[in-house]
Design a protein around this motif. Structure first.
Motif, short mmCIF file in Angstrom:
data_model
loop_
_atom_site.label_atom_id
_atom_site.label_comp_id
_atom_site.label_asym_id
_atom_site.label_seq_id
_atom_site.Cartn_x
_atom_site.Cartn_y
_atom_site.Cartn_z
N ALA A 70 0.84 -1.37 0.05
CA ALA A 70 0.40 0.32 -0.09
C ALA A 70 0.92 1.41 0.00
O ALA A 70 0.15 2.34 -1.22
CB ALA A 70 -1.63 0.22 0.78
N CYS B 84 -5.23 -0.06 0.72
CA CYS B 84 -4.45 1.38 -0.43
C CYS B 84 -5.72 2.91 -0.72
O CYS B 84 -4.76 3.87 -0.98
CB CYS B 84 -5.15 0.01 -1.83
SG CYS B 84 -4.01 -0.63 -1.97
N SER C 174 -8.23 0.74 -6.28
CA SER C 174 -7.51 0.04 -4.15
C SER C 174 -8.56 -0.80 -4.55
O SER C 174 -7.43 -2.32 -3.94
CB SER C 174 -8.24 0.49 -3.26
OG SER C 174 -7.73 1.92 -3.03
#
Lengths: 453, 453
Positions: A204, B188, B219
Motif C-alpha cells: 500500500a 490502499c 484500491s
C-alpha cells in the motif's frame, strides 16, 4: 527576496518557479541534480524483477491509454501518467533512493518520474528538464520543511505527501506555466496529497508514492488546461499546511528561495536499509578485514556489541525478522549478514539472506549498549570472542551521510551494480554518460529511453 | 455484534462487508438505496454542459484506455477508472447531491460512480450491485462518523476523504473479496484519501471527488490482485483515523453494524444550494403566493428580515456575490431570486441569475436577525413593505431534511427536471423505472447505459 514579503507562500513559491532563470542556478546545484538523477536510475533499475511491483503493474497497465513513455528497465511502454506512477513506485520500493535532510523525503522518485514521463510526451531540452527537476525538488523539500516535524510525527508519509507538490511544480515549470497557473497546480496537488507511515513495509505504501508522481503531473496538466483552485492552497486557513500539520512554519516556503537550494541537503544511500544502520554497516565492513571473522571463524564470536545513541536501539532492535523487507530495519540482521558476507547490498537484505541459518545464529549474539552522549551519526562496534580477545571499530559518520557523501564514482558503481541486480538489458555506461551530460541533451526523453529494457 | 469486540475496527468492517447477506438487508434500507441512486442520476445529468467539468474531461479522457464504461449524459465512453472519476465529479459539481447526517458526506457520488464503472467491466446482477452500494455507503459514513467532528473542522473535505473508503469497500464487495482482501483494499484507500474544504467553489475540489471514486475502485482491484497493506489501516497507531482527526471515535466503525444502516440518515436537496438555506427558500416560495410579491410589485419591499439561529447569518451573509457558484451560499441571492422568480433551481443559481440587476437590488434589502433560541433547521422570513404592511412565513424544518424528506415522486420530478436542464438525450421515464427495479435487474450495467447521452 524581500520584495516578495507581501505575497503569501503559494504565490511566493509559484513566482519563484515561474521566474527562475537557468543561468542563476549554481553549478553545484546543477551537479547535485545530476547526481540525484543517477541515483534515481540506479535504484529504479534494481526493482525490475520485484514481485510486488509486478502485482501493481498488472493492474496499472490495464488502464494505460498509450505507449508514449518508458517504463524503466522494461520493453513495455505506457502512457505518461501510468509511467510516472510505475517508475516512482519502482524507484522507492527498496527504500534505497535519495534522502533529503532533515525532512527524510525521498524527492527524486516522484519528481523525476513525473518529469521524464512528461518529457517523452512533450519533448524538451535537457537543460529545461534539469531546471524543472531542481525546482520540483525545491518545492517538495520546502513544503516538507514547513510541515516538519509535526507532519511526519503525526503519521504522514512525507515522500508521498510532499512529492505530489514537487511533481506538480516541476511539471508546471516544464510546461512553462505562469505563476497563477502554478498556484492552480498547487491547489490540484493539495487535494491529492496522501500516504501514511502505517503502510511502510507493505504494498500500500507504493500506491501513494506512485500517486505522488502521477497526480503531480496530472495537477500540472489540469492547471495548464485552465482548472482553477484557491489563492492559498498551502497557507490558507484550511490550506494543506494547517490541515496536515499541527504547527507548520509557513515562512520556510519562501525564505532564501533561489539563494539556498534544498537539493544540497540530498544524500544517497550506500546500503539498502534504514539510514540509522549505515554507520553500523560501515563498521562491520571494516571489521571483516580481520581474518578472525572470515569463513567458519565467526563461530568463535561470543557477542557483538553496538554502542550508540539510544535511538539506534529503539529503531533497529528487531531480532528474528522474517522477510527481506523487515531486515532493512534490523540491526541483528544487518550486523550478521555484513560480517558473514563482507557485503551489504540488496542480496543481503533479501528473503533468502534472512533465511540463512548462519545469519540467524550470529544475529542472536547482538547486544545494544546505550550511550546518550554518542552522536546519532556515530557508533562503536565491538566483537568479543570466546577466548577473551576483541576487535573494535568506531565510525563517526557513515558513508552516504552529508558529512561523507557518496562520490560521483561511487554513484556510478551503484548504478552498475543495481542494474546488474535488476537484470535489465541496459547499457550502464551509456546511461551514466547521458546523465552527466543531461544539461546539454537535445532531448531529455532520450535519456530515459536509454534505461528501457 | 458482540462476537466481534475482540477484532479491531478494520477487521470488523471488512468482516461485515464480506459476510453481509442480501436477505438480511431491511426493505427500507434497500429502498433508500434506490432513492439515493435516483438522486445520483438526477444531479449527474444536470452537469452535462458544465464548463468546468468539460475542462477536466479534456484531460481525463486523454488517459482513458478503453470504452467499457458509460459517461453519464454523454455518447463518449471511457475506461472504468476514468468513468468513475468523471461521473463522481459530475454528480457533485453543483453540490446538489445527497447529504448524510451528521457527517455532511455526499456518499453516492463516489460509491455509485465506482460501482457502475465496475459493473460495466464485470457484469453483475442488480441485487449484487445494490448490496455493494449499500455497504460502500455504510463504510464511508461510518468512517466519517468515527472521524467527526475533528476531521471536517480541521479542514478535510469529508466527501472526498471518506468517499474513497466507501468506493473501495463497495467495489471489494462487488468483486466478492474475502475479509482479509477488504482490509487490504482499506489500506490502499487510506493512502489515497485527500481533499480540502479550502478548495470549495473551485475546480480543484472536483479533482478529489473524482479521485475518491477512481482510487476507491483502484484500491479494490489492487487488493483483488494480491497487494498487501497493514492489518489496521484505520485504527493503527499511524492509521488513517488518528492521523487525520484529533479525537477519532473508533468504536463508531463497528457499533450496530448490520442493525443500524447509515443510509437511513441520507437526505436529498430540493434546491441546489447550502443546506442551511433550504428553509429560507421554502419560506420565500410560500410567500410568493401573495400577489404583492408578483411582477413589479416587489419594488414596494422595504426590507426582508431573516430571523434564525446565528449560524444562518454566519454561513450565508454574503452580499454582492459574483458567480453562480458563490450564490449557492448567499442568503441575499437566494431570497431575492426566489421571491422574484418563484423558483429555486439550477437556473436560479447560475451566473446569469447573479447578474440580474433586479436580483441584486432586492438582495440589498436583506437583514439578518439573530435568535439563539431558534432551532438550526427553522427560520422566520418577514417581508416589510414601504407602506408599513408586512408578510411573514415560518418554516420549522425544510423540505429535504430528515424531518421532511423528499417523497419518491419528488425525486422523480427532480430527475426529469435536471435531465432537461443538462440537455442530455435520456429517456427519463425509462431511467426512473430502471432504478426502481434495480434490485431485479439482470445486468446492473444496463441501468447506467440508459443514462448515456
Amino acid at each position: 527576496m524581500a520584495e516578495m514579503t507581501d505575497l503569501s507562500a503559494s504565490a511566493v513559491l509559484a513566482n519563484f518557479a515561474a521566474s527562475s532563470v537557468w543561468d542563476d542556478v549554481p553549478a553545484a546545484v546543477r551537479h547535485e541534480g545530476r547526481r540525484a538523477v543517477l541515483n534515481f536510475f540506479a535504484v529504479t533499475l534494481a526493482a525490475v524483477r520485484d514481485p510486488m511491483l509486478a502485482t501493481m503493474e498488472r493492474i496499472y497497465v490495464k488502464f494505460s491509454s498509450g505507449e508514449q513513455a518508458t517504463l524503466i528497465g522494461r520493453k513495455q511502454r505506457s502512457d505518461p501518467l501510468t509511467a510516472a506512477a510505475i517508475n516512482a513506485m519502482a524507484a522507492n520500493i527498496h527504500d534505497f533512493d535519495d534522502t533529503h535532510h532533515p525532512t527524510i523525503i525521498h524527492p527524486s522518485a516522484p519528481v523525476a518520474s513525473a518529469l521524464f514521463a512528461l518529457a517523452e510526451a512533450r519533448p524538451m531540452r535537457g537543460e529545461q528538464w534539469l531546471h524543472a527537476f531542481l525546482i520540483g525538488v525545491e518545492a517538495a523539500c520546502r513544503i516538507g520543511r514547513a510541515l516538519s516535524p509535526g507532519h511526519y510525527t503525526r503519521g504522514w508519509h512525507v515522500t508521498s505527501t510532499c512529492g505530489v507538490f514537487g511533481a506538480a511544480v516541476g511539471a508546471a515549470c516544464a510546461l512553462n506555466l505562469d505563476a497563477s497557473r502554478i498556484v492552480a497546480a498547487l491547489g490540484c496537488a493539495a487535494v491529492q496529497a496522501g500516504g501514511l507511515v502505517e503502510m511502510l513495509g507493505t504494498g500500500a505504501k507504493s500506491v501513494s508514492v506512485g500517486n505522488a508522481a502521477r497526480n503531480g503531473l496530472l495537477s500540472a496538466l489540469l492547471a495548464a488546461e485552465g482548472l482553477d483552485g484557491p489563492a492559498q492552497p498551502l497557507e490558507g486557513v484550511r490550506g494543506y499546511l494547517r490541515v496536515a500539520a499541527d504547527a507548520p512554519d509557513v515562512n520556510l516556503i519562501g525564505a532564501g528561495l533561489g539563494t539556498h537550494w534544498e537539493i544540497i541537503n540530498n544524500t544517497y544511500k550506500p546500503y539498502p536499509c534504514g539510514v540509522v544502520l549505515n554507520p553500523v554497516i560501515d563498521a562491520c565492513l571494516a571489521l571483516t578485514a580481520d581474518r578472525r571473522i572470515a569463513k567458519g571463524a565467526w563461530r568463535a564470536i561470543k557477542h557483538v556489541e553496538l554502542m550508540g545513541h539510544p535511538l539506534l536501539r529503539q529503531r533497529t532492535d528487531r531480532p528474528g525478522v522474517g522477510t527481506g523487507r523487515q531486515s532493512q530495519v534490523s540491526a541483528q540482521h544487518a550486523v550478521a549478514v555484513t560480517l558473514l558476507r563482507g557485503r551489504a547490498g540488496l542480496a543481503e537484505f533479501s528473503d533468502e539472506a534472512v533465511a540463512d541459518p548462519d545469519v540467524q545464529e550470529l544475529g542472536q549474539k547482538l547486544k545494544f549498549v546505550d550511550d546518550d552522549t554518542c552522536p546519532v551519526d556515530a557508533v562503536w562496534v565491538t566483537i568479543l570472542f570466546g577466548d577473551g580477545t576483541s576487535l573494535q571499530h568506531r565510525v563517526e559518520a557513515a558513508r552516504g551521510s552529508l558529512a561523507r557523501p557518496l562520490q560521483d564514482v561511487e554513484l556510478e558503481k551503484k548504478l552498475r551494480e543495481l542494474c546488474r541486480y535488476g537484470g535489465a538489458r541496459v547499457q550502464s555506461a551509456h546511461l551514466i554518460d547521458a546523465v552527466w551530460a543531461l544539461e546539454a541533451a537535445e532531448d531529455a526523453g532520450a535519456v530515459i529511453r536509454l534505461a528501457s529494457g
